[in-house]
Design a protein around this motif. Structure first.
Motif, PDB file in Angstrom:
ATOM      1  N   ASN A  40       0.839  -1.206   0.000  1.00 39.71           N
ATOM      2  CA  ASN A  40       0.000   0.000   0.000  1.00 39.71           C
ATOM      3  C   ASN A  40       0.870   1.250   0.000  1.00 39.71           C
ATOM      4  O   ASN A  40       1.890   1.303   0.697  1.00 39.71           O
ATOM      5  N   TRP A  42       0.740   5.451   0.534  1.00 40.87           N
ATOM      6  CA  TRP A  42       0.003   6.647   0.925  1.00 40.87           C
ATOM      7  C   TRP A  42       0.062   7.641  -0.222  1.00 40.87           C
ATOM      8  O   TRP A  42       1.125   7.857  -0.808  1.00 40.87           O
ATOM      9  N   ASN A  44      -2.147  10.964  -0.153  1.00 40.44           N
ATOM     10  CA  ASN A  44      -2.252  12.272   0.497  1.00 40.44           C
ATOM     11  C   ASN A  44      -3.432  12.214   1.466  1.00 40.44           C
ATOM     12  O   ASN A  44      -4.436  11.566   1.162  1.00 40.44           O
ATOM     13  N   GLY A  45      -3.340  12.898   2.595  1.00 43.69           N
ATOM     14  CA  GLY A  45      -4.463  12.933   3.537  1.00 43.69           C
ATOM     15  C   GLY A  45      -4.958  11.527   3.835  1.00 43.69           C
ATOM     16  O   GLY A  45      -4.172  10.637   4.178  1.00 43.69           O
ATOM     17  N   GLY A  46      -6.255  11.299   3.675  1.00 43.48           N
ATOM     18  CA  GLY A  46      -6.861   9.995   3.946  1.00 43.48           C
ATOM     19  C   GLY A  46      -6.917   9.080   2.745  1.00 43.48           C
ATOM     20  O   GLY A  46      -7.661   8.095   2.750  1.00 43.48           O
ATOM     21  N   ASN A  48      -5.100   6.423   0.146  1.00 47.31           N
ATOM     22  CA  ASN A  48      -3.977   5.509  -0.060  1.00 47.31           C
ATOM     23  C   ASN A  48      -4.449   4.359  -0.927  1.00 47.31           C
ATOM     24  O   ASN A  48      -5.638   4.135  -1.092  1.00 47.31           O
ATOM     25  N   GLU A  75     -11.659   8.770   2.488  1.00 45.97           N
ATOM     26  CA  GLU A  75     -12.483   9.137   3.651  1.00 45.97           C
ATOM     27  C   GLU A  75     -13.545  10.126   3.188  1.00 45.97           C
ATOM     28  O   GLU A  75     -13.300  10.902   2.269  1.00 45.97           O
ATOM     29  N   LEU A  80     -12.552  14.273   6.973  1.00 51.20           N
ATOM     30  CA  LEU A  80     -11.457  15.070   6.415  1.00 51.20           C
ATOM     31  C   LEU A  80     -10.974  14.610   5.045  1.00 51.20           C
ATOM     32  O   LEU A  80      -9.869  14.974   4.612  1.00 51.20           O
ATOM     33  N   PHE A 131     -10.517   6.252  18.198  1.00 54.94           N
ATOM     34  CA  PHE A 131      -9.627   6.574  17.072  1.00 54.94           C
ATOM     35  C   PHE A 131      -8.937   7.926  17.277  1.00 54.94           C
ATOM     36  O   PHE A 131      -7.735   8.084  17.048  1.00 54.94           O
TER      37      PHE A 131
ATOM     38  N   ASN B  11       0.138  17.317   5.457  1.00 59.48           N
ATOM     39  CA  ASN B  11      -0.074  15.933   5.002  1.00 59.48           C
ATOM     40  C   ASN B  11      -1.393  15.782   4.244  1.00 59.48           C
ATOM     41  O   ASN B  11      -2.021  14.720   4.279  1.00 59.48           O
ATOM     42  N   GLY B  12      -1.831  16.859   3.590  1.00 53.78           N
ATOM     43  CA  GLY B  12      -3.068  16.799   2.815  1.00 53.78           C
ATOM     44  C   GLY B  12      -4.324  16.970   3.641  1.00 53.78           C
ATOM     45  O   GLY B  12      -5.433  16.872   3.115  1.00 53.78           O
ATOM     46  N   LEU B  13      -4.181  17.213   4.931  1.00 49.68           N
ATOM     47  CA  LEU B  13      -5.351  17.403   5.793  1.00 49.68           C
ATOM     48  C   LEU B  13      -5.501  18.883   6.128  1.00 49.68           C
ATOM     49  O   LEU B  13      -4.506  19.560   6.429  1.00 49.68           O
ATOM     50  N   VAL B 100      -4.156   1.704   9.199  1.00 46.16           N
ATOM     51  CA  VAL B 100      -2.918   2.033   9.928  1.00 46.16           C
ATOM     52  C   VAL B 100      -2.252   3.260   9.291  1.00 46.16           C
ATOM     53  O   VAL B 100      -1.738   4.140   9.993  1.00 46.16           O
ATOM     54  N   THR B 101      -2.298   3.339   7.965  1.00 45.22           N
ATOM     55  CA  THR B 101      -1.716   4.491   7.266  1.00 45.22           C
ATOM     56  C   THR B 101      -2.453   5.782   7.619  1.00 45.22           C
ATOM     57  O   THR B 101      -1.828   6.787   8.003  1.00 45.22           O
ATOM     58  N   THR B 102      -3.781   5.768   7.498  1.00 44.07           N
ATOM     59  CA  THR B 102      -4.559   6.985   7.772  1.00 44.07           C
ATOM     60  C   THR B 102      -4.445   7.393   9.237  1.00 44.07           C
ATOM     61  O   THR B 102      -4.353   8.590   9.557  1.00 44.07           O
ATOM     62  N   THR B 103      -4.411   6.414  10.141  1.00 51.49           N
ATOM     63  CA  THR B 103      -4.269   6.739  11.560  1.00 51.49           C
ATOM     64  C   THR B 103      -2.902   7.359  11.820  1.00 51.49           C
ATOM     65  O   THR B 103      -2.776   8.329  12.587  1.00 51.49           O
ATOM     66  N   VAL B 105      -1.098   9.071   9.608  1.00 58.41           N
ATOM     67  CA  VAL B 105      -1.093  10.400   8.983  1.00 58.41           C
ATOM     68  C   VAL B 105      -1.871  11.393   9.844  1.00 58.41           C
ATOM     69  O   VAL B 105      -1.417  12.527  10.068  1.00 58.41           O
ATOM     70  N   LEU B 106      -3.022  10.975  10.348  1.00 54.03           N
ATOM     71  CA  LEU B 106      -3.853  11.880  11.156  1.00 54.03           C
ATOM     72  C   LEU B 106      -3.136  12.311  12.435  1.00 54.03           C
ATOM     73  O   LEU B 106      -3.082  13.499  12.758  1.00 54.03           O
ATOM     74  N   HIS B 107      -2.571  11.347  13.151  1.00 57.88           N
ATOM     75  CA  HIS B 107      -1.930  11.694  14.417  1.00 57.88           C
ATOM     76  C   HIS B 107      -0.582  12.399  14.197  1.00 57.88           C
ATOM     77  O   HIS B 107      -0.192  13.234  15.010  1.00 57.88           O
ATOM     78  N   ILE B 115       4.841  14.287   6.911  1.00 59.56           N
ATOM     79  CA  ILE B 115       5.288  13.014   6.337  1.00 59.56           C
ATOM     80  C   ILE B 115       5.652  13.233   4.873  1.00 59.56           C
ATOM     81  O   ILE B 115       4.898  13.872   4.136  1.00 59.56           O
ATOM     82  N   LEU B 118       5.180   7.343   2.784  1.00 59.29           N
ATOM     83  CA  LEU B 118       4.724   6.280   3.676  1.00 59.29           C
ATOM     84  C   LEU B 118       4.195   5.130   2.812  1.00 59.29           C
ATOM     85  O   LEU B 118       3.300   5.328   1.980  1.00 59.29           O
TER      86      LEU B 118
END
Lengths: 188, 188
Positions: A40, A42, A44-46, A48, A75, A80, A131, B11-13, B100-103, B105-107, B115, B118
């Motif tokens: 996988n 990534w 950008n953002g959410g 992947n 997402e 977001l 989360f 990170n796109g967010l 796992v990737t989105t989590t 990136v978010l945190h 980042i 990834l």
């Protein structure tokens, strides 16, 4: 007149091949050990994207796929994103639906039951306080998942209920969810 | 000169939206309760198809998607299929990779970490003697799943290791796999 008889199938499964597979794995249990994989990236953002192709099973690397399967996680705006694809917890429901369905179909076939129709509706509840780390007491991930299955087959209701209970107990994805399965995450 | 400043992102967010979402759910925890859904139809043999669209969250039915997401489960020839799509246990790896990737990136975003790259590689082992009911002692479903993550970011290795451990503990799909989650299957 055909020189070769057509393959005998039930529920779309080749009965001779099913029989051969079960005999082969019964006689050589080491062949039943499979390794499945995904990679996988990534974006950008959410967003992947996964590539899925090779796996190991029946004692060899599988060579049957000429191209990768590619699936995109996204997402929705309230989480977001931009709806680039279903999100990971929705893909998990897709995996669970498919696995319970295929397990039901396979074991129905082995029992001589012909299925006419089969569909499922799944719903699962998640408290996103886990989360987002807003409440350390909140459960992270699904609290529970409900599967409603509509099925029509040439057997009694009692046989159907027994088949469904058996399928639930033997579905790999369902048991990966129901049981605690260790996940190792390492940085490379 | 722009009349409006561009949205500040990491990170796109969207950082303002991330802040708003976290404040909203902190102040009104009931809004953090989500229900996700999928419906699935069996096609034939090991082929079935899911539609994913609506979900409930932030106190309302989501209306952001104008069409269903549609995903097809299949099986490879050694598992009696025709590679109509990835199979359900492979889709589960896709869901896990994405979550796992989105989590992460978010945190990372919430911590001020940018980042650069990834990617993940996942592998999981399954003994199909469980699925096929050849050995009642065999585990049904994944025995374990390994995630290798390659990540580049503007922080120290120690911060990365801490971020990854935190992401693993807060990923909804990872915790649905790691913890035992009840699944109810009922015939309707």
């Amino acid at each position: 007149m055909n020189a070769q008889a057509p393959a005998l199938t039930r529920n779309g499964l080749d009965l001779a091949q099913l029989d051969q597979t079960i005999n082969l794995l019964s006689n050589q249990p080491s062949l039943a050990q499979f390794e499945f994989r995904a990679s996988n990236q990534w974006i950008n953002g959410g967003e992947n994207r996964s590539q899925i192709r090779g796996f190991y099973g029946v004692g060899a690397e599988d060579q049957s796929r000429s191209a990768d399967f590619v699936y995109t996680n996204g997402e929705p705006p309230v989480l977001l994103g931009h709806n680039e694809g279903a999100n990971p917890v929705e893909y998990l429901l897709h995996a669970l639906a498919g696995c319970v369905t295929t397990t039901t179909v396979l074991h129905a076939t082995a029992r001589g039951i012909t299925i006419r129709k089969l569909s499922t509706r799944l719903s699962g509840t998640i408290n996103l306080e886990g989360f987002l780390n807003l409440d350390p007491q909140a459960t992270v991930g699904y609290e529970s998942i409900r599967i409603e299955m509509a099925i029509e087959a040439d057997c009694s209701d009692q046989e159907l209920d027994e088949l469904l209970a058996f399928a639930k107990d033997h579905s790999p994805v369902c048991n990966t969810v129901c049981r605690p399965v260790p996940v190792m995450l390492e940085r490379v």
